[in-house]
Design a protein around this motif. Structure first.
Motif, PDB file in Angstrom:
ATOM      1  N   LEU A 212       0.842  -1.193   0.000  1.00  0.00           N
ATOM      2  CA  LEU A 212       0.000   0.000   0.000  1.00  0.00           C
ATOM      3  C   LEU A 212       0.878   1.243   0.000  1.00  0.00           C
ATOM      4  O   LEU A 212       1.937   1.259   0.635  1.00  0.00           O
ATOM      5  N   MET A 213       0.427   2.265  -0.701  1.00  0.00           N
ATOM      6  CA  MET A 213       1.169   3.534  -0.744  1.00  0.00           C
ATOM      7  C   MET A 213       0.220   4.661  -0.362  1.00  0.00           C
ATOM      8  O   MET A 213      -0.974   4.609  -0.677  1.00  0.00           O
ATOM      9  N   ALA A 214       0.779   5.685   0.300  1.00  0.00           N
ATOM     10  CA  ALA A 214      -0.032   6.861   0.642  1.00  0.00           C
ATOM     11  C   ALA A 214      -0.248   7.682  -0.623  1.00  0.00           C
ATOM     12  O   ALA A 214       0.654   7.825  -1.446  1.00  0.00           O
ATOM     13  N   GLU A 215      -1.443   8.202  -0.751  1.00  0.00           N
ATOM     14  CA  GLU A 215      -1.760   9.105  -1.862  1.00  0.00           C
ATOM     15  C   GLU A 215      -1.850  10.525  -1.315  1.00  0.00           C
ATOM     16  O   GLU A 215      -2.314  10.719  -0.181  1.00  0.00           O
ATOM     17  N   PRO A 216      -1.442  11.515  -2.077  1.00  0.00           N
ATOM     18  CA  PRO A 216      -1.574  12.892  -1.584  1.00  0.00           C
ATOM     19  C   PRO A 216      -3.036  13.282  -1.420  1.00  0.00           C
ATOM     20  O   PRO A 216      -3.886  12.827  -2.186  1.00  0.00           O
ATOM     21  N   ILE A 217      -3.296  14.143  -0.424  1.00  0.00           N
ATOM     22  CA  ILE A 217      -4.671  14.643  -0.284  1.00  0.00           C
ATOM     23  C   ILE A 217      -4.852  15.901  -1.133  1.00  0.00           C
ATOM     24  O   ILE A 217      -5.958  16.360  -1.352  1.00  0.00           O
ATOM     25  N   ARG A 218      -3.725  16.486  -1.570  1.00  0.00           N
ATOM     26  CA  ARG A 218      -3.774  17.692  -2.390  1.00  0.00           C
ATOM     27  C   ARG A 218      -2.486  17.790  -3.203  1.00  0.00           C
ATOM     28  O   ARG A 218      -1.427  17.393  -2.709  1.00  0.00           O
ATOM     29  N   GLU A 219      -2.604  18.284  -4.434  1.00  0.00           N
ATOM     30  CA  GLU A 219      -1.406  18.511  -5.257  1.00  0.00           C
ATOM     31  C   GLU A 219      -1.452  19.925  -5.792  1.00  0.00           C
ATOM     32  O   GLU A 219      -2.524  20.446  -6.072  1.00  0.00           O
ATOM     33  N   TYR A 220      -0.287  20.508  -5.948  1.00  0.00           N
ATOM     34  CA  TYR A 220      -0.204  21.888  -6.439  1.00  0.00           C
ATOM     35  C   TYR A 220       0.643  21.902  -7.706  1.00  0.00           C
ATOM     36  O   TYR A 220       1.589  21.115  -7.822  1.00  0.00           O
ATOM     37  N   PRO A 221       0.343  22.808  -8.621  1.00  0.00           N
ATOM     38  CA  PRO A 221       1.211  22.891  -9.807  1.00  0.00           C
ATOM     39  C   PRO A 221       2.595  23.390  -9.405  1.00  0.00           C
ATOM     40  O   PRO A 221       2.711  24.180  -8.452  1.00  0.00           O
ATOM     41  N   PRO A 222       3.664  22.927 -10.097  1.00  0.00           N
ATOM     42  CA  PRO A 222       5.002  23.418  -9.759  1.00  0.00           C
ATOM     43  C   PRO A 222       5.084  24.930  -9.943  1.00  0.00           C
ATOM     44  O   PRO A 222       4.523  25.470 -10.900  1.00  0.00           O
ATOM     45  N   VAL A 223       5.754  25.613  -9.003  1.00  0.00           N
ATOM     46  CA  VAL A 223       5.955  27.063  -9.124  1.00  0.00           C
ATOM     47  C   VAL A 223       7.415  27.370  -8.790  1.00  0.00           C
ATOM     48  O   VAL A 223       8.080  26.589  -8.113  1.00  0.00           O
ATOM     49  N   HIS A 224       7.877  28.528  -9.241  1.00  0.00           N
ATOM     50  CA  HIS A 224       9.241  28.943  -8.911  1.00  0.00           C
ATOM     51  C   HIS A 224       9.418  28.906  -7.390  1.00  0.00           C
ATOM     52  O   HIS A 224       8.497  29.284  -6.655  1.00  0.00           O
ATOM     53  N   TYR A 225      10.584  28.445  -6.949  1.00  0.00           N
ATOM     54  CA  TYR A 225      10.748  28.262  -5.493  1.00  0.00           C
ATOM     55  C   TYR A 225      10.588  29.564  -4.715  1.00  0.00           C
ATOM     56  O   TYR A 225      10.287  29.541  -3.530  1.00  0.00           O
ATOM     57  N   ARG A 226      10.753  30.702  -5.391  1.00  0.00           N
ATOM     58  CA  ARG A 226      10.557  31.973  -4.670  1.00  0.00           C
ATOM     59  C   ARG A 226       9.085  32.338  -4.527  1.00  0.00           C
ATOM     60  O   ARG A 226       8.749  33.334  -3.897  1.00  0.00           O
ATOM     61  N   LYS A 227       8.213  31.539  -5.176  1.00  0.00           N
ATOM     62  CA  LYS A 227       6.795  31.933  -5.187  1.00  0.00           C
ATOM     63  C   LYS A 227       5.890  30.871  -4.565  1.00  0.00           C
ATOM     64  O   LYS A 227       4.673  30.885  -4.774  1.00  0.00           O
ATOM     65  N   VAL A 228       6.469  29.957  -3.759  1.00  0.00           N
ATOM     66  CA  VAL A 228       5.619  28.879  -3.199  1.00  0.00           C
ATOM     67  C   VAL A 228       4.473  29.440  -2.372  1.00  0.00           C
ATOM     68  O   VAL A 228       3.399  28.857  -2.311  1.00  0.00           O
ATOM     69  N   GLN A 229       4.691  30.584  -1.740  1.00  0.00           N
ATOM     70  CA  GLN A 229       3.655  31.153  -0.873  1.00  0.00           C
ATOM     71  C   GLN A 229       2.427  31.586  -1.672  1.00  0.00           C
ATOM     72  O   GLN A 229       1.347  31.724  -1.110  1.00  0.00           O
ATOM     73  N   GLU A 230       2.589  31.764  -2.994  1.00  0.00           N
ATOM     74  CA  GLU A 230       1.462  32.222  -3.798  1.00  0.00           C
ATOM     75  C   GLU A 230       0.502  31.067  -4.116  1.00  0.00           C
ATOM     76  O   GLU A 230      -0.604  31.270  -4.578  1.00  0.00           O
ATOM     77  N   ASN A 231       0.968  29.830  -3.892  1.00  0.00           N
ATOM     78  CA  ASN A 231       0.164  28.641  -4.190  1.00  0.00           C
ATOM     79  C   ASN A 231      -0.764  28.257  -3.043  1.00  0.00           C
ATOM     80  O   ASN A 231      -1.689  27.492  -3.207  1.00  0.00           O
ATOM     81  N   GLY A 232      -0.468  28.742  -1.831  1.00  0.00           N
ATOM     82  CA  GLY A 232      -1.073  28.164  -0.638  1.00  0.00           C
ATOM     83  C   GLY A 232      -2.458  28.663  -0.275  1.00  0.00           C
ATOM     84  O   GLY A 232      -3.023  29.541  -0.787  1.00  0.00           O
TER      85      GLY A 232
END
Ligand SMILES: C[S@@+](CC[C@H](N)C(=O)[O-])C[C@H]1O[C@@H](n2cnc3c(N)ncnc32)[C@H](O)[C@@H]1O
Length: 232
Positions: A212-232
């Motif tokens: 068995l493997m865990a599945e994510p409960i949510r996925e986000y599109p890749p973003v520039h590492y300086r902009k991760v806060q804009e995804n949340g």
């Protein structure tokens, strides 16, 4: 009070006795290769104000410096990656906050020392955001988030998995309780170990090993590492 305790009450109520630096270093030495690998993931389930996590981050940043100090762009990217790999759970909100601040200050000072200038505001915000998602106020026994009175809320502890793809960060969120259950590598037929039927929607079966493997409960599109806060 010794520097390892804040009050007798806290020792009585929460077993809060911080580990001394010498022991922290000696224990990290036992897994020194992992501590030095930039993307090896560490989770400390009762992290206090971050004695172990700060030592691990410091060792990872030493590797980033060794490999990338001559290229500020690579240094920044991999220094951010080092932060994404560090996770903690702590039941007392003030400790969790102290831990985040300590890891941020360590990251920020090391950046300035290596790059001979301060990190830009956007990158610093991204690092703060990552720490706000990776160091959580929760109960490591029930695996639930807690309120300011250390009582369980109805929110399970959820951690993001961060993966660096070039200059982008991909984020997938996983429930800690599910990850720990599949960590024991149950096979598909043992699904009954999951008491909550609802849990099964966060599971899949590896077609080859049948584990068995865990599945994510949510996925986000890749973003520039300086902009991760804009995804949340
Ligand atoms: C012995 S101290 C160790 C702190 C830190 N790991 C260190 O070595 O310096 C234990 C820590 O766990 C926290 N704690 C106690 N029960 C907890 C629980 N059920 N879930 C998460 N943290 C807990 C306490 O508040 C305290 O900060």
């Amino acid at each position: 009070m010794s520097p390892q305790t804040k009050s007798k009450q806290r020792v009585r109520d929460h077993g809060e006795v911080f580990t001394a630096e010498r022991e922290v270093k000696a224990m990290c030495d036992l897994v020194h290769d992992e501590c030095e690998r930039i993307d090896s993931r560490f989770l400390e389930p009762a992290c206090g104000n971050g004695n172990f996590l700060a030592e691990i981050l410091s060792r990872k940043l030493a590797t980033v410096k060794k490999l990338y100090k001559s290229n500020p762009y690579d240094y920044e990217r991999y220094a951010v990656l080092a932060v994404t790999s560090i996770y903690g759970v702590e039941i007392l909100a003030d400790n969790a906050e102290e831990c985040r601040k300590r890891l941020f200050d360590l990251w920020d000072m090391e950046y300035s020392a290596v790059c001979k200038k301060a990190a830009n505001d956007e990158t610093r915000e991204a690092v703060r955001y990552i720490l706000s998602k990776n160091i959580l106020c929760g109960n490591a026994l029930t695996l639930m988030c807690v309120d300011e009175n250390q009582k369980d809320t109805d929110e399970p502890i959820v951690f993001p998995e961060w993966s660096l793809l070039g200059t982008k960060l991909k984020r997938r969120d996983f429930r800690l309780d599910i990850m720990l259950k599949v960590g024991d590598k149950p096979k598909a037929g043992q699904i009954s170990i999951f008491e909550e039927e609802d849990d099964s929607k966060y599971l899949s079966v590896n077609p080859v090993t049948k584990e068995l493997m865990a599945e994510p409960i949510r996925e986000y599109p890749p973003v520039h590492y300086r902009k991760v806060q804009e995804n949340g």
